[in-house]
Design a protein around this motif. Structure first.
Motif, PDB file in Angstrom:
ATOM      1  N   GLY A   1       0.824  -1.206   0.000  1.00  0.00           N
ATOM      2  CA  GLY A   1       0.000   0.000   0.000  1.00  0.00           C
ATOM      3  C   GLY A   1       0.856   1.252   0.000  1.00  0.00           C
ATOM      4  N   ARG A   2       0.193   2.368   0.137  1.00  0.00           N
ATOM      5  CA  ARG A   2       0.851   3.670   0.128  1.00  0.00           C
ATOM      6  C   ARG A   2       0.976   4.174   1.562  1.00  0.00           C
ATOM      7  N   PHE A   3       2.187   4.579   1.930  1.00  0.00           N
ATOM      8  CA  PHE A   3       2.436   5.020   3.304  1.00  0.00           C
ATOM      9  C   PHE A   3       3.081   6.404   3.289  1.00  0.00           C
ATOM     10  N   GLN A   4       2.543   7.277   4.128  1.00  0.00           N
ATOM     11  CA  GLN A   4       3.077   8.631   4.265  1.00  0.00           C
ATOM     12  C   GLN A   4       3.675   8.787   5.660  1.00  0.00           C
ATOM     13  N   GLY A   5       4.991   8.861   5.736  1.00  0.00           N
ATOM     14  CA  GLY A   5       5.657   8.996   7.024  1.00  0.00           C
ATOM     15  C   GLY A   5       5.673  10.437   7.510  1.00  0.00           C
ATOM     16  N   SER A   6       5.910  10.596   8.794  1.00  0.00           N
ATOM     17  CA  SER A   6       5.973  11.922   9.414  1.00  0.00           C
ATOM     18  C   SER A   6       7.430  12.331   9.620  1.00  0.00           C
ATOM     19  N   PRO A   7       7.689  13.617   9.753  1.00  0.00           N
ATOM     20  CA  PRO A   7       9.065  14.057  10.038  1.00  0.00           C
ATOM     21  C   PRO A   7       9.544  13.537  11.394  1.00  0.00           C
ATOM     22  N   ALA A   8      10.828  13.328  11.495  1.00  0.00           N
ATOM     23  CA  ALA A   8      11.419  12.936  12.770  1.00  0.00           C
ATOM     24  C   ALA A   8      11.491  14.151  13.695  1.00  0.00           C
ATOM     25  N   VAL A   9      11.512  13.883  14.994  1.00  0.00           N
ATOM     26  CA  VAL A   9      11.549  14.944  16.003  1.00  0.00           C
ATOM     27  C   VAL A   9      12.924  14.953  16.659  1.00  0.00           C
ATOM     28  N   ILE A  10      13.504  16.134  16.763  1.00  0.00           N
ATOM     29  CA  ILE A  10      14.809  16.303  17.405  1.00  0.00           C
ATOM     30  C   ILE A  10      14.650  17.276  18.567  1.00  0.00           C
ATOM     31  N   LYS A  11      14.991  16.832  19.760  1.00  0.00           N
ATOM     32  CA  LYS A  11      14.951  17.686  20.947  1.00  0.00           C
ATOM     33  C   LYS A  11      16.363  17.822  21.500  1.00  0.00           C
ATOM     34  N   TYR A  12      16.694  19.033  21.940  1.00  0.00           N
ATOM     35  CA  TYR A  12      18.040  19.275  22.456  1.00  0.00           C
ATOM     36  C   TYR A  12      17.997  20.345  23.542  1.00  0.00           C
ATOM     37  N   ARG A  13      19.072  20.386  24.295  1.00  0.00           N
ATOM     38  CA  ARG A  13      19.154  21.301  25.436  1.00  0.00           C
ATOM     39  C   ARG A  13      20.142  22.423  25.146  1.00  0.00           C
ATOM     40  N   VAL A  14      19.736  23.628  25.544  1.00  0.00           N
ATOM     41  CA  VAL A  14      20.589  24.809  25.442  1.00  0.00           C
ATOM     42  C   VAL A  14      20.831  25.322  26.859  1.00  0.00           C
ATOM     43  N   PRO A  15      22.085  25.506  27.277  1.00  0.00           N
ATOM     44  CA  PRO A  15      22.363  25.913  28.665  1.00  0.00           C
ATOM     45  C   PRO A  15      21.682  27.213  29.080  1.00  0.00           C
ATOM     46  N   THR A  16      21.446  28.115  28.142  1.00  0.00           N
ATOM     47  CA  THR A  16      20.862  29.413  28.494  1.00  0.00           C
ATOM     48  C   THR A  16      19.341  29.388  28.575  1.00  0.00           C
ATOM     49  N   LYS A  17      18.725  28.235  28.282  1.00  0.00           N
ATOM     50  CA  LYS A  17      17.265  28.148  28.307  1.00  0.00           C
ATOM     51  C   LYS A  17      16.834  26.979  29.181  1.00  0.00           C
ATOM     52  N   ALA A  18      15.718  27.168  29.879  1.00  0.00           N
ATOM     53  CA  ALA A  18      15.253  26.150  30.822  1.00  0.00           C
ATOM     54  C   ALA A  18      14.524  25.002  30.124  1.00  0.00           C
ATOM     55  N   VAL A  19      13.818  25.297  29.045  1.00  0.00           N
ATOM     56  CA  VAL A  19      13.028  24.263  28.370  1.00  0.00           C
ATOM     57  C   VAL A  19      13.829  23.665  27.214  1.00  0.00           C
ATOM     58  N   LEU A  20      13.483  22.433  26.873  1.00  0.00           N
ATOM     59  CA  LEU A  20      14.134  21.777  25.740  1.00  0.00           C
ATOM     60  C   LEU A  20      13.689  22.421  24.430  1.00  0.00           C
ATOM     61  N   GLN A  21      14.627  22.526  23.510  1.00  0.00           N
ATOM     62  CA  GLN A  21      14.326  23.051  22.184  1.00  0.00           C
ATOM     63  C   GLN A  21      13.917  21.893  21.271  1.00  0.00           C
ATOM     64  N   GLU A  22      13.103  22.184  20.281  1.00  0.00           N
ATOM     65  CA  GLU A  22      12.557  21.143  19.415  1.00  0.00           C
ATOM     66  C   GLU A  22      12.719  21.528  17.953  1.00  0.00           C
ATOM     67  N   ALA A  23      13.088  20.550  17.147  1.00  0.00           N
ATOM     68  CA  ALA A  23      13.218  20.749  15.703  1.00  0.00           C
ATOM     69  C   ALA A  23      12.642  19.529  14.997  1.00  0.00           C
ATOM     70  N   PHE A  24      12.355  19.697  13.714  1.00  0.00           N
ATOM     71  CA  PHE A  24      11.772  18.617  12.922  1.00  0.00           C
ATOM     72  C   PHE A  24      12.607  18.403  11.659  1.00  0.00           C
ATOM     73  N   SER A  25      12.635  17.156  11.227  1.00  0.00           N
ATOM     74  CA  SER A  25      13.354  16.845   9.997  1.00  0.00           C
ATOM     75  C   SER A  25      12.498  17.203   8.788  1.00  0.00           C
ATOM     76  N   THR A  26      13.102  17.119   7.630  1.00  0.00           N
ATOM     77  CA  THR A  26      12.341  17.313   6.401  1.00  0.00           C
ATOM     78  C   THR A  26      11.371  16.142   6.221  1.00  0.00           C
ATOM     79  N   PRO A  27      10.223  16.364   5.601  1.00  0.00           N
ATOM     80  CA  PRO A  27       9.289  15.252   5.357  1.00  0.00           C
ATOM     81  C   PRO A  27       9.773  14.380   4.209  1.00  0.00           C
ATOM     82  N   ILE A  28       9.155  13.239   4.064  1.00  0.00           N
ATOM     83  CA  ILE A  28       9.463  12.345   2.951  1.00  0.00           C
ATOM     84  C   ILE A  28       8.234  12.220   2.065  1.00  0.00           C
TER      85      ILE A  28
END
Length: 213
Positions: free
Chosen positions: A108-135
Motif C-alpha cells: 500500500g501507500r504510506f506517508q511517514g511523518s518528520p522525525a523529532v529532534i529535541k536538544y538542550r541549550v544551557p541558556t534556556k530552561a526548556v528543551l528546544q525542538e526541531a523537525f526533519s524534512t518530510p518524505i
C-alpha cells in the motif's frame, strides 16, 4: 533634556544589540530524512531510513535526542538499529547521522511523518525542538515493470556494432584533396582491394609502378 534623550536612545540601541546577539548565539539544528527502498525477497519491502543532522547555529546543542517513531509496529518490523538515538552534543558546524532498517509485508501507500529532534541549550530552561524534512509517500510493494533482458542484449549488440564501425572507419587528410574515408574490410581479399584502390587514388599508380611508366 536633549542629553537625557540621547542617553535613553543609546541604552535602547545597546539593549537591542544585546538581545540580537543573545538570540544569534544559539544552536540551529537542520535535519534531513530520507528512505531507500529495496526488496531482499519476493513479498518483502526493506526500508533503510537515514537522518542527517547539521548544527547551523553558533552554539553547541546538548543531549540531542532523535526520535522517528512514525512507523506502525503492526506494519513495520525493525531489523537493524533503533528508531531513536541520543547524542551527547552537537557542536556548531558539526554533523551526525542516524540509520535504521525496517521491513514490511503490507502492500500500500504510506506517508511517514518528520522525525523529532529535541536538544538542550544551557541558556534556556526548556528543551528546544526541531523537525526533519518530510518524505514523499512510499509505494510499498508496488508493481514494477520487469526488465526486458532480450531488449537489453539487442541494444548492447547495436552499440557494439556501432562502436566497431567507428573503429574500422578512418579519414585521411591530404593537402589539396578532400578527406578520404577508408573502411577496413572484413576479409584479407577486401583489405587488398581497398589497399590497391587507396594506392591508385593517392599515388596515381599501382604498387611497383611509377608515374613515368
Amino acid at each position: 533634556m536633549a542629553a537625557r534623550s540621547a542617553l535613553l536612545f543609546a541604552l535602547l540601541v545597546a539593549a537591542l544589540s544585546f538581545t540580537a546577539t543573545a538570540a544569534g548565539d544559539a544552536p540551529f539544528i537542520v535535519a534531513h530524512k530520507k528512505v531507500a527502498l529495496s526488496r531482499p525477497k519476493p513479498g518483502v519491502e526493506r526500508l533503510a531510513v537515514s537522518l542527517d543532522l547539521y548544527n547551523q547555529g553558533s552554539a553547541t546543542a546538548y543531549d540531542v535526542a532523535i526520535t522517528d517513531d512514525s512507523w506502525p509496529k503492526e506494519a513495520f518490523e525493525l531489523v537493524s538499529g533503533e528508531v531513536s538515538k541520543t547524542l551527547e552534543r552537537l557542536d556548531p558546524g558539526a554533523t551526525a547521522s542516524h540509520v535504521f532498517v525496517l521491513e514490511t509485508k503490507a502492500q500500500g501507500r504510506f506517508q511517514g511523518s518528520p522525525a523529532v529532534i529535541k536538544y538542550r541549550v544551557p541558556t534556556k530552561a526548556v528543551l528546544q525542538e526541531a523537525f526533519s524534512t518530510p518524505i514523499l509517500a512510499l509505494d510499498i510493494l508496488a508493481e514494477r515493470p520487469p526488465v526486458k533482458k532480450f531488449e537489453w542484449v539487442k541494444t548492447r549488440r547495436k552499440i557494439w556494432r556501432a562502436g566497431v564501425s567507428c573503429f574500422l572507419r578512418c579519414s585521411v587528410y591530404l593537402p589539396g584533396r578532400e578527406p578520404i574515408k577508408i573502411w577496413w574490410g572484413k576479409s584479407r581479399q577486401e583489405e587488398t582491394l581497398i589497399y590497391l584502390w587507396f594506392t591508385v587514388l593517392v599515388a596515381g599508380c599501382l604498387p611497383g609502378e611509377t608515374l613515368d611508366s
